[in-house]
Design an enzyme around this catalytic site. Structure first.
Site, PDB file in Angstrom:
ATOM      1  CB  CYS A  42      -0.963   0.040   1.175  1.00  0.00           C
ATOM      2  SG  CYS A  42      -2.133  -1.309   1.264  1.00  0.00           S
ATOM      3  NE  ARG A  52       4.500   1.595   0.341  1.00  0.00           N
ATOM      4  CZ  ARG A  52       5.118   1.710   1.513  1.00  0.00           C
ATOM      5  NH1 ARG A  52       6.326   2.244   1.579  1.00  0.00           N
ATOM      6  NH2 ARG A  52       4.556   1.277   2.619  1.00  0.00           N
ATOM      7  CG  HIS A  91      18.665 -37.248   2.755  1.00  0.00           C
ATOM      8  ND1 HIS A  91      18.654 -38.340   3.588  1.00  0.00           N
ATOM      9  CD2 HIS A  91      19.966 -36.869   2.637  1.00  0.00           C
ATOM     10  CE1 HIS A  91      19.888 -38.602   3.984  1.00  0.00           C
ATOM     11  NE2 HIS A  91      20.708 -37.725   3.415  1.00  0.00           N
ATOM     12  CE  LYS A 120      12.524  -3.248  -2.180  1.00  0.00           C
ATOM     13  NZ  LYS A 120      13.408  -4.277  -2.728  1.00  0.00           N
TER      14      LYS A 120
END
Length: 614
Positions: free
Chosen positions: A2, A27, A510, A609
């Site tokens: 936001c 962001r 594994h 971000k």
């Protein structure tokens, strides 16, 4: 996660707000909106799902007049991404408008109470509940907007950064924060508001960082008024921004991510400047020097971080345990904060966060601080929340990182943590003097060696096309380069949307070896150091099962080059410093595969971000 922008002054608000939203696109978001009070006192809200450009297109023929406004980019939490749930939100009377970063945890209880009072809701968001609560408080308690905000927030559980307009008071902008960043920019007869400094730097370098549970009132011609939600007056501390507009531009690169990958020789030099003195074979970190006893007497070091920063913490664990002989635990902040950890007063907690605002990491160190631990932070953003609440720390000084997928922040974090490990070891006498000197001298050569690795960009770009078809990748590494394998896999997942997993190379037998086939590319980080022969054996096992191998090797390596399908060479260096070189090809590989696939490299879907909410 936001973004908030606000403006009040004498200029037209709309162009400033839109430019600010573009600055905040990094962001991560899924919708955008703007609220403006025009010269006639009308409060207009315009919203659109998708990019800021779609909001611009929608508002192109609308009334965007006015010298006061707020704007928002939303990353959906409550309610799906759509225009209705986008911010800003009106109050019931459409007298107030609000934008909000964060989560109101008790919104359902508040909403039920407001419905009983006759309030209706148009969206699925917790934010609309908050603006209705503020209006309800204002009307029923006969108070002004600022007081209503204070009283309403006393009822709120959760995190928030909010900005509010009241069309009956078009000369005032109210904002508040708790657990989500907010900064005020001070101009000449104008104020700017934002969730970080990127929308502000073009207009002023004078800022105030709002603290938790503070409410700020901005009016043209008056000083910034700050009080707590309990109405305690605070004195604002004005700070100077260490940020330039050129740092926010792409500088001729097609994407911010590529620019930031290529910036790493410079940013690591900046990160070491004033700290590494090769003439004296010395490292000086003020955050360590001022708190030397806490580190030397530490019984245990706990590193807490998220995502890429967690991978940097894993590398630090190897370095601190090797050089300082102190036990280290590396914790995901989101788990650490909730699992009732045992924390002692002689523990040192190292918090790592590029933004300094990561919600889980902030909560984790607050928990550790309450239990008496010493908090040391590694952060990039000056003035962010995490360094402010820490006892000491180290800034990485790499400049703003705009690309969502972290690159230069990672290498700077590893550099800072390596310097810290060396400082502790030197003071404790747990590292051999000749080894210390050798590493210090090699550390200053790393930027030039990264330049050589970046010279492989064109070749990596060429063979990346071959692997863009893949739906799965495996990344393998050992020792210091196991976290590099994790980081390489994360980069590929983040920006190309290809599933990838990082494993310790010895763990392949594994389980993951069952996946090996011609359709499963395997990236092996195999510099010539401690476990080289073991990793070569792993590569041979992969090739025996028709796997396709991309290997990151030391320059001049002939053995792996004969076995692997593709090799990327990095210069030789000290083993503890190899991650600073081996991660560069993995950043470039992820970038070029994403470009070939047509992905939005700088703004990958669903990602933000800075994760400022849980």
């Amino acid at each position: 996660m936001c973004g908030i922008v606000g403006y009040i002054g004498k200029r037209k608000a709309y162009p400033i707000l839109i430019k600010g939203l573009h600055r905040l696109e990094y962001r991560g978001y899924d919708s955008a909106g703007v609220a403006l009070i025009n010269e006639q006192g009308q409060l207009n809200i315009y919203k659109a799902k998708g990019k800021v450009s779609e909001l611009e297109a929608y508002a192109a023929d609308k009334d965007t007049g006015g010298c006061i406004g707020i704007a928002h980019t939303r990353w959906a939490t409550h309610g799906e991404p759509n225009t209705v749930n986008a911010h800003p939100h009106y109050s019931e009377s459409e007298r107030l408008a609000i934008i909000h970063n964060g989560i109101i945890e008790n919104y359902a209880v508040l909403k039920a109470g407001l419905k009983e009072q006759g309030y209706t809701f148009k969206s699925d968001t917790d934010t609309e509940v908050l603006v209705q609560l503020i209006e309800y408080t204002q009307v029923n308690q006969h108070v002004d907007l600022k007081t209503a905000v204070q009283l309403a927030l006393q009822q709120v559980i959760g995190a928030y950064a909010i900005a509010i307009l009241d069309k009956t008071h078009p000369d005032t902008l109210i904002a508040a924060r708790k657990g989500s960043p907010l900064v005020v920019g001070i101009g000449e007869d104008e104020y700017f508001l934002a969730s970080d400094a990127t929308p502000i730097v073009e207009y002023t370098d004078q800022v105030i960082y709002i603290e938790d549970e503070e409410v700020v009132s901005l009016r043209v011609g008056e000083k910034v008024d700050i009080t707590t939600i309990n109405n305690v007056t605070k004195t604002p501390e004005i700070k100077r921004l260490e940020l330039s507009l050129s740092q926010l531009e792409k500088g001729g690169y097609p994407h911010f991510m590529l620019k930031e990958i290529f910036e790493q020789p410079r940013t690591l030099t900046d990160s070491m400047r004033g700290r590494v003195n090769v003439r004296q074979d010395n490292i000086a970190l003020s955050g360590f020097i001022d708190n030397k006893d806490r580190f030397l007497n530490a019984k245990r070091i706990i590193i807490t971080a998220c995502g890429t920063s967690w991978h940097a913490g894993l590398i630090a664990m190897y370095a601190i345990e090797e050089f300082a002989q102190i036990p280290v635990e590396v914790e995901y902040s989101s788990e650490f904060r909730y699992r009732k950890p045992v924390i002692n007063k002689d523990d040192v907690v190292i918090a790592i966060s590029q933004s300094g605002e990561t919600a889980d990491t902030l909560a984790a160190i607050q928990l550790a601080k309450e239990k008496g631990a010493f908090i040391f932070s590694i952060c990039n953003v000056v003035g962010a929340s995490i360094p402010r609440v820490s006892d000491s720390g180290c800034y990485t000084h790499v400049g703003p990182e705009i690309g969502v997928a972290s690159t230069k922040a990672f290498t700077a974090q590893v550099t800072a943590l390596t310097m810290l490990a060396l400082c502790i070891g030197r003071e404790k006498g747990t590292i051999d003097k000749d080894q210390f000197v050798s590493i210090v001298r090699e550390l200053v050569q790393i930027p030039a060696k990264i330049e050589r690795v970046l010279g492989e960009d064109k070749r990596i770009s060429d063979f990346a096309k071959i692997f863009s078809y893949a739906q799965n990748f495996i990344y393998l590494g050992r020792g210091y380069n196991f976290p590099v394998a994790l980081e390489g896999a994360l980069k590929l997942k983040e920006i190309s949307y290809i599933h990838a997993e990082g494993y310790p190379a010895a763990e392949m037998k594994h389980g993951p070896i069952a996946l090996i086939s011609q359709e499963m590319p395997v990236v092996v980080v195999a510099p010539r150091c401690g476990t080289y022969e073991k990793v070569v054996s792993n590569i041979q096992e992969i090739k025996a099962r028709k796997g396709r191998v991309i290997a990151v090797v030391t320059e001049g390596d002939e053995l792996v080059s004969r076995i692997a399908d593709y090799t990327i060479e990095v210069p030789a260096t000290e083993e503890c410093l190899t991650p600073l070189l081996t991660v560069i090809p993995l950043q470039l590989l992820a970038y070029h595969i994403a470009v070939v696939k047509g992905c939005d490299v700088d703004q990958p879907r669903n990602l933000a971000k800075s994760v400022t909410v849980e």
